[in-house]
Design an enzyme around this catalytic site. Sequence first.
Site, mmCIF file in Angstrom:
data_model
loop_
_atom_site.group_PDB
_atom_site.id
_atom_site.type_symbol
_atom_site.label_atom_id
_atom_site.label_comp_id
_atom_site.label_asym_id
_atom_site.label_seq_id
_atom_site.Cartn_x
_atom_site.Cartn_y
_atom_site.Cartn_z
ATOM 1 N N LYS A 198 37.698 2.092 43.979
ATOM 2 C CA LYS A 198 37.615 1.010 44.961
ATOM 3 C C LYS A 198 38.543 -0.083 44.454
ATOM 4 C CE LYS A 198 34.697 -2.686 46.582
ATOM 5 N NZ LYS A 198 33.391 -3.343 46.591
ATOM 6 N N GLY A 249 29.641 -11.225 49.286
ATOM 7 C CA GLY A 249 28.437 -11.968 48.932
ATOM 8 C C GLY A 249 28.006 -13.003 49.949
ATOM 9 N N ALA A 258 31.763 -5.323 52.156
ATOM 10 C CA ALA A 258 31.563 -6.742 51.837
ATOM 11 C C ALA A 258 31.140 -7.588 53.032
ATOM 12 C CB ALA A 258 32.812 -7.356 51.224
ATOM 13 N N GLY A 259 30.286 -8.546 52.743
ATOM 14 C CA GLY A 259 29.893 -9.546 53.718
ATOM 15 C C GLY A 259 28.688 -9.195 54.570
ATOM 16 N N ASN A 274 25.972 -4.628 48.630
ATOM 17 C CA ASN A 274 25.275 -4.772 47.359
ATOM 18 C C ASN A 274 24.284 -5.939 47.407
ATOM 19 O OD1 ASN A 274 26.409 -4.644 43.871
ATOM 20 N ND2 ASN A 274 24.423 -5.141 44.653
ATOM 21 N N THR A 275 24.844 -7.157 47.573
ATOM 22 C CA THR A 275 24.011 -8.356 47.482
ATOM 23 C C THR A 275 22.855 -8.346 48.479
ATOM 24 O OG1 THR A 275 26.072 -9.493 46.943
ATOM 25 C CG2 THR A 275 24.164 -10.873 47.339
#
Lengths: 253, 65
Positions: free
Chosen positions: A93, A154, A181-182, A203-204
């Site tokens: 990645k 994040g 992401a996001g 992830n977050t």
Amino acid sequence: MRDFYGVTLGNPLMLGTAQYPSPAVLEAAFRQSGASVATVSLRREGGQGRAFWDIVKRLGVHILPNTAGCHSAREAITTAQMARELFETNWIKLEVIGHADTLQPDPFGLLEATEALAADGFDVFPYTTEDQVLAARLLDAGARVLMPWGAPIGSGLGLNNRYGLKTLRAAFRDVPMVIDAGLGLPSHAADALEMGFDAVLLNTAVAQAGDPVGMARAFALGVQAGELARDADPMNSRDMAQPSTPVIGKAWL
Amino acid sequence: MRIEVNGEAREVAGPTLADALGELGWGPARVATALNGAFVPKAARAGTALKDGDRLEVLAPMQGG
């Protein structure tokens, strides 16, 4: 379904391994999520590397190492080479960060690193924006997968530029694409898949939820709904109302 | 000789990268190495000589998003 460098994923969820309250919660969240890919990183050895590697192996999913934190092509290339040896995979990645506040990819460094790594036999997953011209250049450079951002890493904002993402999806119909992401909510993940994307990476949203294991389950259902909807060919939206109940045969009252 | 290991000054005898890793306790460890910003594959460590002032990075698997 489009494949990722010859690998067909059983589940469109890719999940990060960072920021969980404990290793036990990380493992439980992964099992609830049904994720088929785990993202990992490399950092200076401080004694915990072995234990983390054992956990990752136990998950039994595909491993996608990242080059998070790299701000130049040179840094990202070296990190990718180290990751390939450490994690025994050609998948990378590729993150080349261009701005400290937005963590927006540096398109120039990203292209340079993609070209070098693809030529060196890597299966590059470039973390990119929704920019179509950059997408075309990345594909020319040897990328066979694209990972456009939903919103800054994040931030949990979801799909920040729906028009741009839709246009990108439509422009490269054969290219497997992951929204990376996001994403903050399962509805964001469903949204991305409904739009025609092949997978989502987050992830977050799970790791920092009050109940990560519960949120992992919610994302499992979100991606399932999104995938089913995508494959069922959603209706076109319209600006004006159209009655769904037949008009013909209505009583004259 | 004095080299920098993961940002900290360390004294190692060497003379090779493989020797230094053993001295630092990372002999059999699952780590990847870079010397002065360039990747050194595991197979090349025994043939890579260190010199004073070298900058060594020793990385391990870690959590990531």
